[in-house]
Design a protein around this motif. Structure first.
Motif, PDB file in Angstrom:
ATOM      1  N   GLU A  31      -3.962 -19.404  -1.437  1.00 46.01           N
ATOM      2  CA  GLU A  31      -3.299 -20.099  -2.544  1.00 46.01           C
ATOM      3  C   GLU A  31      -2.770 -19.100  -3.570  1.00 46.01           C
ATOM      4  OE1 GLU A  31      -6.101 -22.872  -4.098  1.00 46.01           O
ATOM      5  OE2 GLU A  31      -6.037 -24.141  -2.307  1.00 46.01           O
ATOM      6  N   PHE A  32      -3.513 -18.049  -3.834  1.00 43.69           N
ATOM      7  CA  PHE A  32      -3.078 -17.010  -4.764  1.00 43.69           C
ATOM      8  C   PHE A  32      -1.793 -16.342  -4.261  1.00 43.69           C
ATOM      9  CE2 PHE A  32      -3.072 -12.518  -5.956  1.00 43.69           C
ATOM     10  CZ  PHE A  32      -3.074 -12.626  -7.341  1.00 43.69           C
ATOM     11  N   ILE A  33      -1.767 -16.006  -2.971  1.00 47.71           N
ATOM     12  CA  ILE A  33      -0.579 -15.372  -2.393  1.00 47.71           C
ATOM     13  C   ILE A  33       0.616 -16.309  -2.467  1.00 47.71           C
ATOM     14  CG2 ILE A  33       0.413 -14.479  -0.237  1.00 47.71           C
ATOM     15  CD1 ILE A  33      -1.566 -12.586  -1.605  1.00 47.71           C
ATOM     16  N   GLU A  34       0.406 -17.577  -2.135  1.00 51.40           N
ATOM     17  CA  GLU A  34       1.498 -18.551  -2.193  1.00 51.40           C
ATOM     18  C   GLU A  34       2.026 -18.711  -3.620  1.00 51.40           C
ATOM     19  OE1 GLU A  34       3.273 -20.319   0.059  1.00 51.40           O
ATOM     20  OE2 GLU A  34       2.282 -19.099   1.571  1.00 51.40           O
ATOM     21  N   ALA A  35       1.134 -18.706  -4.589  1.00 45.52           N
ATOM     22  CA  ALA A  35       1.542 -18.877  -5.984  1.00 45.52           C
ATOM     23  C   ALA A  35       2.374 -17.697  -6.474  1.00 45.52           C
ATOM     24  CB  ALA A  35       0.317 -19.063  -6.869  1.00 45.52           C
ATOM     25  N   TRP A  36       2.083 -16.492  -6.002  1.00 40.51           N
ATOM     26  CA  TRP A  36       2.780 -15.305  -6.475  1.00 40.51           C
ATOM     27  C   TRP A  36       3.978 -14.913  -5.635  1.00 40.51           C
ATOM     28  CZ3 TRP A  36       2.618 -12.856 -10.955  1.00 40.51           C
ATOM     29  CH2 TRP A  36       1.562 -13.158 -11.812  1.00 40.51           C
ATOM     30  N   ARG A  37       4.175 -15.565  -4.500  1.00 36.04           N
ATOM     31  CA  ARG A  37       5.270 -15.193  -3.602  1.00 36.04           C
ATOM     32  C   ARG A  37       6.635 -15.348  -4.287  1.00 36.04           C
ATOM     33  NH1 ARG A  37       4.490 -17.217   2.152  1.00 36.04           N
ATOM     34  NH2 ARG A  37       3.174 -15.376   2.153  1.00 36.04           N
ATOM     35  N   GLY A  38       6.866 -16.456  -4.954  1.00 35.40           N
ATOM     36  CA  GLY A  38       8.148 -16.701  -5.634  1.00 35.40           C
ATOM     37  C   GLY A  38       8.398 -15.717  -6.770  1.00 35.40           C
ATOM     38  N   PRO A  39       7.467 -15.562  -7.710  1.00 32.78           N
ATOM     39  CA  PRO A  39       7.692 -14.612  -8.798  1.00 32.78           C
ATOM     40  C   PRO A  39       7.881 -13.173  -8.315  1.00 32.78           C
ATOM     41  CG  PRO A  39       5.923 -16.103  -9.384  1.00 32.78           C
ATOM     42  CD  PRO A  39       6.275 -16.377  -7.961  1.00 32.78           C
ATOM     43  N   VAL A  40       7.173 -12.769  -7.281  1.00 33.29           N
ATOM     44  CA  VAL A  40       7.341 -11.408  -6.767  1.00 33.29           C
ATOM     45  C   VAL A  40       8.725 -11.249  -6.162  1.00 33.29           C
ATOM     46  CG1 VAL A  40       6.554  -9.799  -4.977  1.00 33.29           C
ATOM     47  CG2 VAL A  40       4.903 -10.945  -6.433  1.00 33.29           C
ATOM     48  N   ARG A  44      11.498  -8.600  -7.469  1.00 36.80           N
ATOM     49  CA  ARG A  44      12.085  -7.634  -6.549  1.00 36.80           C
ATOM     50  C   ARG A  44      13.620  -7.718  -6.581  1.00 36.80           C
ATOM     51  NH1 ARG A  44       9.291  -7.998  -1.129  1.00 36.80           N
ATOM     52  NH2 ARG A  44       9.759 -10.119  -1.663  1.00 36.80           N
ATOM     53  N   GLN A  45      14.163  -8.940  -6.608  1.00 35.85           N
ATOM     54  CA  GLN A  45      15.616  -9.103  -6.680  1.00 35.85           C
ATOM     55  C   GLN A  45      16.147  -8.557  -7.996  1.00 35.85           C
ATOM     56  OE1 GLN A  45      16.091 -13.283  -6.062  1.00 35.85           O
ATOM     57  NE2 GLN A  45      15.928 -13.113  -3.827  1.00 35.85           N
ATOM     58  N   TRP A  46      15.462  -8.828  -9.096  1.00 33.36           N
ATOM     59  CA  TRP A  46      15.877  -8.308 -10.399  1.00 33.36           C
ATOM     60  C   TRP A  46      15.869  -6.778 -10.383  1.00 33.36           C
ATOM     61  CZ3 TRP A  46      12.786  -5.407 -13.741  1.00 33.36           C
ATOM     62  CH2 TRP A  46      13.364  -5.123 -14.975  1.00 33.36           C
ATOM     63  N   TRP A  47      14.815  -6.199  -9.801  1.00 25.00           N
ATOM     64  CA  TRP A  47      14.699  -4.746  -9.752  1.00 25.00           C
ATOM     65  C   TRP A  47      15.829  -4.136  -8.932  1.00 25.00           C
ATOM     66  CZ3 TRP A  47      12.133  -1.310 -12.459  1.00 25.00           C
ATOM     67  CH2 TRP A  47      12.064  -0.004 -11.987  1.00 25.00           C
TER      68      TRP A  47
END
Length: 55
Positions: A31-40, A44-47
Motif C-alpha cells: 500500500e505504501f508503494i502504491e501510494a507513492w507511485r504517482g507522486p514519484v 521524476r517527470q518534473w526533474w
C-alpha cells in the motif's frame, strides 16, 4: 505437559504470529508503494523537464 509439547506449542504460536504479522507488513508495504507511485512519477517527470531546459 512435558517440555517437548510446550516447545512445539510455543514454536507453532511463534510461527503463527510471525506469519500473520509478516502478511500484514507485506500488505502495508504494498500500500505504501502504491501510494507513492504517482507522486514519484510526477517528481521524476518534473526533474526531467527541468534538466532538459538547462541544456
Amino acid at each position: 505437559m512435558d517440555d517437548v509439547t510446550l516447545g512445539v506449542l510455543a514454536l507453532l504460536g511463534f510461527l503463527n504470529l510471525a506469519l500473520t504479522h509478516g502478511a500484514k507488513l507485506a500488505r502495508d508495504f504494498e500500500e505504501f508503494i502504491e501510494a507513492w507511485r504517482g507522486p514519484v512519477r510526477s517528481l521524476r517527470q518534473w526533474w526531467r523537464r527541468r534538466h532538459h531546459r538547462r541544456r
